[in-house]
Design an enzyme around this catalytic site. Structure first.
Site, PDB file in Angstrom:
ATOM      1  N   HIS A 110      -2.394   7.519   7.317  1.00 15.10           N
ATOM      2  CA  HIS A 110      -1.420   8.437   6.693  1.00 15.10           C
ATOM      3  C   HIS A 110      -2.115   9.727   6.243  1.00 15.10           C
ATOM      4  O   HIS A 110      -1.526  10.817   6.327  1.00 15.10           O
ATOM      5  CB  HIS A 110      -0.759   7.785   5.481  1.00 15.10           C
ATOM      6  CG  HIS A 110       0.402   6.883   5.800  1.00 15.10           C
ATOM      7  ND1 HIS A 110       1.535   7.318   6.451  1.00 15.10           N
ATOM      8  CD2 HIS A 110       0.612   5.567   5.548  1.00 15.10           C
ATOM      9  CE1 HIS A 110       2.394   6.308   6.589  1.00 15.10           C
ATOM     10  NE2 HIS A 110       1.852   5.233   6.050  1.00 15.10           N
ATOM     11  N   GLY A 157       0.839  -1.197   0.000  1.00 17.90           N
ATOM     12  CA  GLY A 157       0.000   0.000   0.000  1.00 17.90           C
ATOM     13  C   GLY A 157       0.871   1.242   0.000  1.00 17.90           C
ATOM     14  O   GLY A 157       2.076   1.169   0.283  1.00 17.90           O
ATOM     15  N   CYS A 186       6.062  -0.067   7.723  1.00 21.18           N
ATOM     16  CA  CYS A 186       5.699   1.146   6.976  1.00 21.18           C
ATOM     17  C   CYS A 186       6.905   1.588   6.173  1.00 21.18           C
ATOM     18  O   CYS A 186       8.021   1.652   6.711  1.00 21.18           O
ATOM     19  CB  CYS A 186       5.272   2.258   7.947  1.00 21.18           C
ATOM     20  SG  CYS A 186       4.823   3.790   7.112  1.00 21.18           S
ATOM     21  N   LEU A 187       6.668   1.892   4.895  1.00 25.29           N
ATOM     22  CA  LEU A 187       7.772   2.308   4.028  1.00 25.29           C
ATOM     23  C   LEU A 187       8.362   3.643   4.494  1.00 25.29           C
ATOM     24  O   LEU A 187       9.493   3.960   4.155  1.00 25.29           O
ATOM     25  CB  LEU A 187       7.283   2.418   2.576  1.00 25.29           C
ATOM     26  CG  LEU A 187       6.700   1.122   1.990  1.00 25.29           C
ATOM     27  CD1 LEU A 187       6.150   1.367   0.587  1.00 25.29           C
ATOM     28  CD2 LEU A 187       7.737   0.006   1.964  1.00 25.29           C
ATOM     29  N   HIS A 214      -4.266   1.437   7.922  1.00 24.96           N
ATOM     30  CA  HIS A 214      -2.898   1.968   7.963  1.00 24.96           C
ATOM     31  C   HIS A 214      -2.740   3.130   6.970  1.00 24.96           C
ATOM     32  O   HIS A 214      -2.221   4.190   7.314  1.00 24.96           O
ATOM     33  CB  HIS A 214      -1.926   0.827   7.638  1.00 24.96           C
ATOM     34  CG  HIS A 214      -0.487   1.208   7.574  1.00 24.96           C
ATOM     35  ND1 HIS A 214       0.454   0.769   8.467  1.00 24.96           N
ATOM     36  CD2 HIS A 214       0.188   2.005   6.696  1.00 24.96           C
ATOM     37  CE1 HIS A 214       1.629   1.283   8.167  1.00 24.96           C
ATOM     38  NE2 HIS A 214       1.497   2.025   7.072  1.00 24.96           N
ATOM     39  N   GLU A 215      -3.231   2.912   5.733  1.00 27.95           N
ATOM     40  CA  GLU A 215      -3.081   3.952   4.701  1.00 27.95           C
ATOM     41  C   GLU A 215      -3.972   5.159   5.015  1.00 27.95           C
ATOM     42  O   GLU A 215      -3.581   6.304   4.796  1.00 27.95           O
ATOM     43  CB  GLU A 215      -3.401   3.391   3.304  1.00 27.95           C
ATOM     44  CG  GLU A 215      -2.541   2.219   2.859  1.00 27.95           C
ATOM     45  CD  GLU A 215      -1.052   2.451   2.985  1.00 27.95           C
ATOM     46  OE1 GLU A 215      -0.606   3.607   2.953  1.00 27.95           O
ATOM     47  OE2 GLU A 215      -0.314   1.460   3.156  1.00 27.95           O
ATOM     48  N   GLN A 273       2.909  10.161   1.757  1.00 30.99           N
ATOM     49  CA  GLN A 273       4.225   9.522   1.881  1.00 30.99           C
ATOM     50  C   GLN A 273       5.164   9.936   0.749  1.00 30.99           C
ATOM     51  O   GLN A 273       6.378   9.795   0.874  1.00 30.99           O
ATOM     52  CB  GLN A 273       4.093   7.990   1.874  1.00 30.99           C
ATOM     53  CG  GLN A 273       3.401   7.427   3.104  1.00 30.99           C
ATOM     54  CD  GLN A 273       3.272   5.921   3.020  1.00 30.99           C
ATOM     55  OE1 GLN A 273       2.326   5.404   2.429  1.00 30.99           O
ATOM     56  NE2 GLN A 273       4.214   5.203   3.599  1.00 30.99           N
TER      57      GLN A 273
HETATM   58  O1  K1U Z   1       1.977   2.522   4.004  1.00 33.74           O
HETATM   59  C1  K1U Z   1       3.013   1.902   3.826  1.00 33.74           C
HETATM   60  O2  K1U Z   1       4.064   2.345   4.257  1.00 33.74           O
HETATM   61  C2  K1U Z   1       3.007   0.567   3.122  1.00 33.74           C
HETATM   62  C3  K1U Z   1       2.958  -0.617   4.080  1.00 33.74           C
HETATM   63  C4  K1U Z   1       1.521  -1.071   4.230  1.00 33.74           C
HETATM   64  C5  K1U Z   1       1.251  -2.038   5.332  1.00 33.74           C
HETATM   65  C6  K1U Z   1       2.018  -3.140   5.600  1.00 33.74           C
HETATM   66  C7  K1U Z   1       1.710  -4.016   6.623  1.00 33.74           C
HETATM   67  C8  K1U Z   1       0.594  -3.792   7.381  1.00 33.74           C
HETATM   68  C9  K1U Z   1      -0.172  -2.694   7.126  1.00 33.74           C
HETATM   69  C10 K1U Z   1       0.152  -1.822   6.101  1.00 33.74           C
HETATM   70  C11 K1U Z   1       3.808  -1.739   3.488  1.00 33.74           C
HETATM   71  O3  K1U Z   1       3.506  -2.254   2.481  1.00 33.74           O
HETATM   72  S1  K1U Z   1       5.213  -2.203   4.340  1.00 33.74           S
HETATM   73  C12 K1U Z   1       5.765  -3.670   3.491  1.00 33.74           C
HETATM   74  C13 K1U Z   1       5.076  -4.890   3.973  1.00 33.74           C
HETATM   75  O4  K1U Z   1       4.753  -4.976   5.130  1.00 33.74           O
HETATM   76  C14 K1U Z   1       4.771  -6.028   3.090  1.00 33.74           C
HETATM   77  C15 K1U Z   1       5.260  -6.109   1.797  1.00 33.74           C
HETATM   78  C16 K1U Z   1       4.946  -7.180   0.981  1.00 33.74           C
HETATM   79  C17 K1U Z   1       4.151  -8.206   1.451  1.00 33.74           C
HETATM   80  C18 K1U Z   1       3.662  -8.144   2.745  1.00 33.74           C
HETATM   81  C19 K1U Z   1       3.973  -7.063   3.566  1.00 33.74           C
HETATM   82 ZN    ZN Z   2       2.806   3.426   6.124  1.00 28.29          ZN
END
Ligand code: K1U
Ligand code: ZN
Length: 170
Positions: free
Chosen positions: A139, A45, A93-94, A135-136, A50
């Site tokens: 943000h 996401g 979170c990225l 989560h998104e 961001q």
């Molecule tokens: O908002 C963001 O920073 C993106 C975030 C979203 C998210 C991840 C986990 C739980 C809730 C929301 C990410 O994508 S972080 C990367 C990640 O956790 C992931 C990547 C690929 C497959 C599974 C998880």
């Molecule tokens: Zn995030």
């Protein structure tokens, strides 16, 4: 085009985002670039603040960066937590590097949004999708998943991150 991500503790991540007034070519390009950025950064996401665009726009592709089954774009989303049931799962979170931690959230949500054609749609979600949408959506309100952790965990992370940034810049 891949966009640059803002990272904690950048204060711009704390702004409340403004509604998208009109779905212009610029917004369509932003959505496309956000999807590209989400895949390049291996996320599921991404929210516009961001990438330093304080707009109420988010993208999600739960299939992840390797499958890329197709991202959904949510413009001006409205989120409703459907009942009192909670679920706890590990989040990352990225914009908050090097931290994964369990967060408790609503188990089921309803989201109403516009798609890129300006057509309203409604979805109900549970499991990972419900977590990711919350989560998104956070943000867009200037909230980070860190804010859901204990003060101790938050302070430990803040300290570690500031030390790392100081070392990188010296
Ligand atoms: O908002 C963001 O920073 C993106 C975030 C979203 C998210 C991840 C986990 C739980 C809730 C929301 C990410 O994508 S972080 C990367 C990640 O956790 C992931 C990547 C690929 C497959 C599974 C998880
Ligand atoms: Zn995030």
């Amino acid at each position: 085009m891949k966009l640059e991500l803002l990272k904690y503790p950048d204060a711009r991540l704390r702004r409340k985002s403004e509604p998208v007034a009109e779905i212009t070519e610029e917004i369509r390009t932003l959505a496309r670039d956000m999807v590209e950025t989400m895949y390049a950064e291996e996320g599921i996401g991404l929210a516009a603040p961001q990438v330093n665009r304080p707009l109420r726009l988010l993208v999600i592709d739960l299939s992840g960066p390797s499958l890329r089954e197709g991202a959904t774009v949510y413009i001006n989303p409205e989120l409703e937590i459907l009942d009192d049931e909670k679920t706890e799962s590990e989040e990352g979170c990225l914009s908050v590097p090097d931290l994964r931690a369990p967060v408790k959230r609503g188990a089921r949500v309803r989201v109403k949004a516009l798609n890129l054609e300006g057509i309203p749609f409604t979805e109900e979600a549970d499991e990972v999708k419900a977590i990711c949408l919350q989560h998104e959506y956070d943000h867009l309100e200037g909230i980070l998943f860190l804010d859901h952790l204990s003060r101790l965990k938050r302070n430990l992370y803040a300290h570690k991150r500031k030390k790392l940034l100081k070392e990188e810049n010296s």
